[in-house]
Design a protein around this motif. Structure first.
Motif, PDB file in Angstrom:
ATOM      1  N   LEU A  79       0.187  -9.084  -8.322  1.00 47.35           N
ATOM      2  CA  LEU A  79       0.165  -8.918  -6.873  1.00 47.35           C
ATOM      3  C   LEU A  79       0.947  -7.686  -6.443  1.00 47.35           C
ATOM      4  O   LEU A  79       0.506  -6.921  -5.580  1.00 47.35           O
ATOM      5  CB  LEU A  79       0.739 -10.152  -6.180  1.00 47.35           C
ATOM      6  CG  LEU A  79      -0.125 -11.395  -6.201  1.00 47.35           C
ATOM      7  CD1 LEU A  79       0.663 -12.591  -5.669  1.00 47.35           C
ATOM      8  CD2 LEU A  79      -1.363 -11.180  -5.380  1.00 47.35           C
ATOM      9  N   VAL A  80       2.108  -7.483  -7.040  1.00 48.60           N
ATOM     10  CA  VAL A  80       2.942  -6.334  -6.681  1.00 48.60           C
ATOM     11  C   VAL A  80       2.230  -5.032  -7.031  1.00 48.60           C
ATOM     12  O   VAL A  80       2.238  -4.076  -6.247  1.00 48.60           O
ATOM     13  CB  VAL A  80       4.327  -6.430  -7.359  1.00 48.60           C
ATOM     14  CG1 VAL A  80       5.104  -5.142  -7.214  1.00 48.60           C
ATOM     15  CG2 VAL A  80       5.105  -7.599  -6.796  1.00 48.60           C
ATOM     16  N   LYS A  81       1.593  -4.987  -8.189  1.00 49.82           N
ATOM     17  CA  LYS A  81       0.851  -3.787  -8.572  1.00 49.82           C
ATOM     18  C   LYS A  81      -0.278  -3.510  -7.586  1.00 49.82           C
ATOM     19  O   LYS A  81      -0.493  -2.371  -7.166  1.00 49.82           O
ATOM     20  CB  LYS A  81       0.272  -3.938  -9.983  1.00 49.82           C
ATOM     21  CG  LYS A  81       1.275  -3.806 -11.076  1.00 49.82           C
ATOM     22  CD  LYS A  81       0.601  -3.971 -12.419  1.00 49.82           C
ATOM     23  CE  LYS A  81       1.582  -3.929 -13.556  1.00 49.82           C
ATOM     24  NZ  LYS A  81       0.927  -4.149 -14.857  1.00 49.82           N
ATOM     25  N   GLY A  82      -1.013  -4.551  -7.220  1.00 48.96           N
ATOM     26  CA  GLY A  82      -2.108  -4.386  -6.267  1.00 48.96           C
ATOM     27  C   GLY A  82      -1.633  -3.919  -4.910  1.00 48.96           C
ATOM     28  O   GLY A  82      -2.230  -3.030  -4.297  1.00 48.96           O
ATOM     29  N   ILE A  83      -0.552  -4.516  -4.429  1.00 51.04           N
ATOM     30  CA  ILE A  83       0.004  -4.114  -3.136  1.00 51.04           C
ATOM     31  C   ILE A  83       0.502  -2.678  -3.204  1.00 51.04           C
ATOM     32  O   ILE A  83       0.307  -1.896  -2.264  1.00 51.04           O
ATOM     33  CB  ILE A  83       1.121  -5.080  -2.704  1.00 51.04           C
ATOM     34  CG1 ILE A  83       0.518  -6.443  -2.361  1.00 51.04           C
ATOM     35  CG2 ILE A  83       1.901  -4.529  -1.527  1.00 51.04           C
ATOM     36  CD1 ILE A  83       1.536  -7.537  -2.152  1.00 51.04           C
ATOM     37  N   PHE A  84       1.113  -2.306  -4.317  1.00 51.52           N
ATOM     38  CA  PHE A  84       1.601  -0.941  -4.485  1.00 51.52           C
ATOM     39  C   PHE A  84       0.446   0.054  -4.404  1.00 51.52           C
ATOM     40  O   PHE A  84       0.543   1.086  -3.731  1.00 51.52           O
ATOM     41  CB  PHE A  84       2.341  -0.801  -5.817  1.00 51.52           C
ATOM     42  CG  PHE A  84       2.849   0.584  -6.079  1.00 51.52           C
ATOM     43  CD1 PHE A  84       3.955   1.065  -5.399  1.00 51.52           C
ATOM     44  CD2 PHE A  84       2.221   1.407  -6.998  1.00 51.52           C
ATOM     45  CE1 PHE A  84       4.426   2.346  -5.625  1.00 51.52           C
ATOM     46  CE2 PHE A  84       2.683   2.683  -7.236  1.00 51.52           C
ATOM     47  CZ  PHE A  84       3.787   3.162  -6.551  1.00 51.52           C
ATOM     48  N   VAL A  85      -0.667  -0.245  -5.079  1.00 52.13           N
ATOM     49  CA  VAL A  85      -1.829   0.642  -5.044  1.00 52.13           C
ATOM     50  C   VAL A  85      -2.365   0.751  -3.619  1.00 52.13           C
ATOM     51  O   VAL A  85      -2.702   1.849  -3.152  1.00 52.13           O
ATOM     52  CB  VAL A  85      -2.923   0.140  -6.012  1.00 52.13           C
ATOM     53  CG1 VAL A  85      -4.245   0.861  -5.791  1.00 52.13           C
ATOM     54  CG2 VAL A  85      -2.465   0.307  -7.452  1.00 52.13           C
ATOM     55  N   LEU A  86      -2.446  -0.370  -2.907  1.00 55.33           N
ATOM     56  CA  LEU A  86      -2.917  -0.341  -1.523  1.00 55.33           C
ATOM     57  C   LEU A  86      -2.006   0.495  -0.631  1.00 55.33           C
ATOM     58  O   LEU A  86      -2.482   1.280   0.193  1.00 55.33           O
ATOM     59  CB  LEU A  86      -3.013  -1.760  -0.960  1.00 55.33           C
ATOM     60  CG  LEU A  86      -4.235  -2.568  -1.367  1.00 55.33           C
ATOM     61  CD1 LEU A  86      -4.109  -4.002  -0.859  1.00 55.33           C
ATOM     62  CD2 LEU A  86      -5.497  -1.929  -0.836  1.00 55.33           C
ATOM     63  N   VAL A  87      -0.705   0.334  -0.795  1.00 56.75           N
ATOM     64  CA  VAL A  87       0.245   1.081   0.039  1.00 56.75           C
ATOM     65  C   VAL A  87       0.146   2.574  -0.258  1.00 56.75           C
ATOM     66  O   VAL A  87       0.145   3.395   0.665  1.00 56.75           O
ATOM     67  CB  VAL A  87       1.684   0.553  -0.157  1.00 56.75           C
ATOM     68  CG1 VAL A  87       2.708   1.482   0.456  1.00 56.75           C
ATOM     69  CG2 VAL A  87       1.812  -0.844   0.426  1.00 56.75           C
ATOM     70  N   VAL A  88       0.052   2.936  -1.523  1.00 51.75           N
ATOM     71  CA  VAL A  88      -0.067   4.355  -1.879  1.00 51.75           C
ATOM     72  C   VAL A  88      -1.360   4.938  -1.313  1.00 51.75           C
ATOM     73  O   VAL A  88      -1.358   6.032  -0.730  1.00 51.75           O
ATOM     74  CB  VAL A  88       0.011   4.551  -3.411  1.00 51.75           C
ATOM     75  CG1 VAL A  88      -0.395   5.960  -3.817  1.00 51.75           C
ATOM     76  CG2 VAL A  88       1.413   4.245  -3.906  1.00 51.75           C
ATOM     77  N   ALA A  89      -2.465   4.202  -1.448  1.00 56.82           N
ATOM     78  CA  ALA A  89      -3.734   4.674  -0.892  1.00 56.82           C
ATOM     79  C   ALA A  89      -3.649   4.799   0.620  1.00 56.82           C
ATOM     80  O   ALA A  89      -4.167   5.759   1.206  1.00 56.82           O
ATOM     81  CB  ALA A  89      -4.859   3.726  -1.292  1.00 56.82           C
ATOM     82  N   PHE A  90      -2.984   3.846   1.259  1.00 54.63           N
ATOM     83  CA  PHE A  90      -2.815   3.888   2.708  1.00 54.63           C
ATOM     84  C   PHE A  90      -2.020   5.123   3.120  1.00 54.63           C
ATOM     85  O   PHE A  90      -2.395   5.828   4.061  1.00 54.63           O
ATOM     86  CB  PHE A  90      -2.115   2.611   3.174  1.00 54.63           C
ATOM     87  CG  PHE A  90      -1.834   2.564   4.641  1.00 54.63           C
ATOM     88  CD1 PHE A  90      -2.837   2.272   5.541  1.00 54.63           C
ATOM     89  CD2 PHE A  90      -0.560   2.815   5.120  1.00 54.63           C
ATOM     90  CE1 PHE A  90      -2.584   2.228   6.903  1.00 54.63           C
ATOM     91  CE2 PHE A  90      -0.284   2.777   6.479  1.00 54.63           C
ATOM     92  CZ  PHE A  90      -1.311   2.482   7.375  1.00 54.63           C
ATOM     93  N   LEU A  91      -0.920   5.396   2.421  1.00 55.03           N
ATOM     94  CA  LEU A  91      -0.090   6.555   2.751  1.00 55.03           C
ATOM     95  C   LEU A  91      -0.836   7.867   2.529  1.00 55.03           C
ATOM     96  O   LEU A  91      -0.742   8.795   3.339  1.00 55.03           O
ATOM     97  CB  LEU A  91       1.208   6.523   1.945  1.00 55.03           C
ATOM     98  CG  LEU A  91       2.172   5.384   2.284  1.00 55.03           C
ATOM     99  CD1 LEU A  91       3.357   5.376   1.321  1.00 55.03           C
ATOM    100  CD2 LEU A  91       2.643   5.487   3.717  1.00 55.03           C
ATOM    101  N   ILE A  92      -1.591   7.942   1.436  1.00 52.86           N
ATOM    102  CA  ILE A  92      -2.362   9.158   1.165  1.00 52.86           C
ATOM    103  C   ILE A  92      -3.422   9.369   2.237  1.00 52.86           C
ATOM    104  O   ILE A  92      -3.613  10.486   2.731  1.00 52.86           O
ATOM    105  CB  ILE A  92      -2.989   9.104  -0.248  1.00 52.86           C
ATOM    106  CG1 ILE A  92      -1.894   9.226  -1.304  1.00 52.86           C
ATOM    107  CG2 ILE A  92      -4.034  10.200  -0.430  1.00 52.86           C
ATOM    108  CD1 ILE A  92      -2.355   8.987  -2.714  1.00 52.86           C
ATOM    109  N   SER A  93      -4.095   8.279   2.615  1.00 48.56           N
ATOM    110  CA  SER A  93      -5.130   8.423   3.653  1.00 48.56           C
ATOM    111  C   SER A  93      -4.516   8.807   4.995  1.00 48.56           C
ATOM    112  O   SER A  93      -5.145   9.512   5.782  1.00 48.56           O
ATOM    113  CB  SER A  93      -5.933   7.129   3.788  1.00 48.56           C
ATOM    114  OG  SER A  93      -5.156   6.091   4.343  1.00 48.56           O
TER     115      SER A  93
END
Length: 80
Positions: free
Chosen positions: A26-40
């Motif tokens: 879950l933490v890995k998935g949330i981390f990927v989502l947050v990074v993608a969100f910040l990049i976008s």
């Protein structure tokens, strides 16, 4: 010095808990989502940002349900 030791102990216990359970996924998935969100957000990709914001809201709802049901840990309990 005591403050640093307490913070270190808390961080160690949280990381230990994450490492031993499905929470790690879950933490890995949330981390990927947050990074993608910040990049976008930085690249001004408004549609992707809007989709990721909705996805993160859905993920938080699912996580809250899993925690309330006690399904997060492999043992069936949130805290051993």
């Amino acid at each position: 010095v005591l403050d640093i030791l307490i913070v270190a102990l808390i961080v160690y216990k949280v990381l230990d808990f994450i490492r031993e359970t499905r929470v790690q996924q879950l933490v890995k998935g949330i981390f990927v989502l947050v990074v993608a969100f910040l990049i976008s957000d930085v690249l001004h990709l408004y549609t992707l940002n809007w989709i990721l914001r909705g996805t993160m809201t859905g993920v938080l709802i699912v996580i809250e349900r899993e925690v309330s049901l006690g399904n997060i840990a492999d043992t069936g309990t949130v805290i051993d």
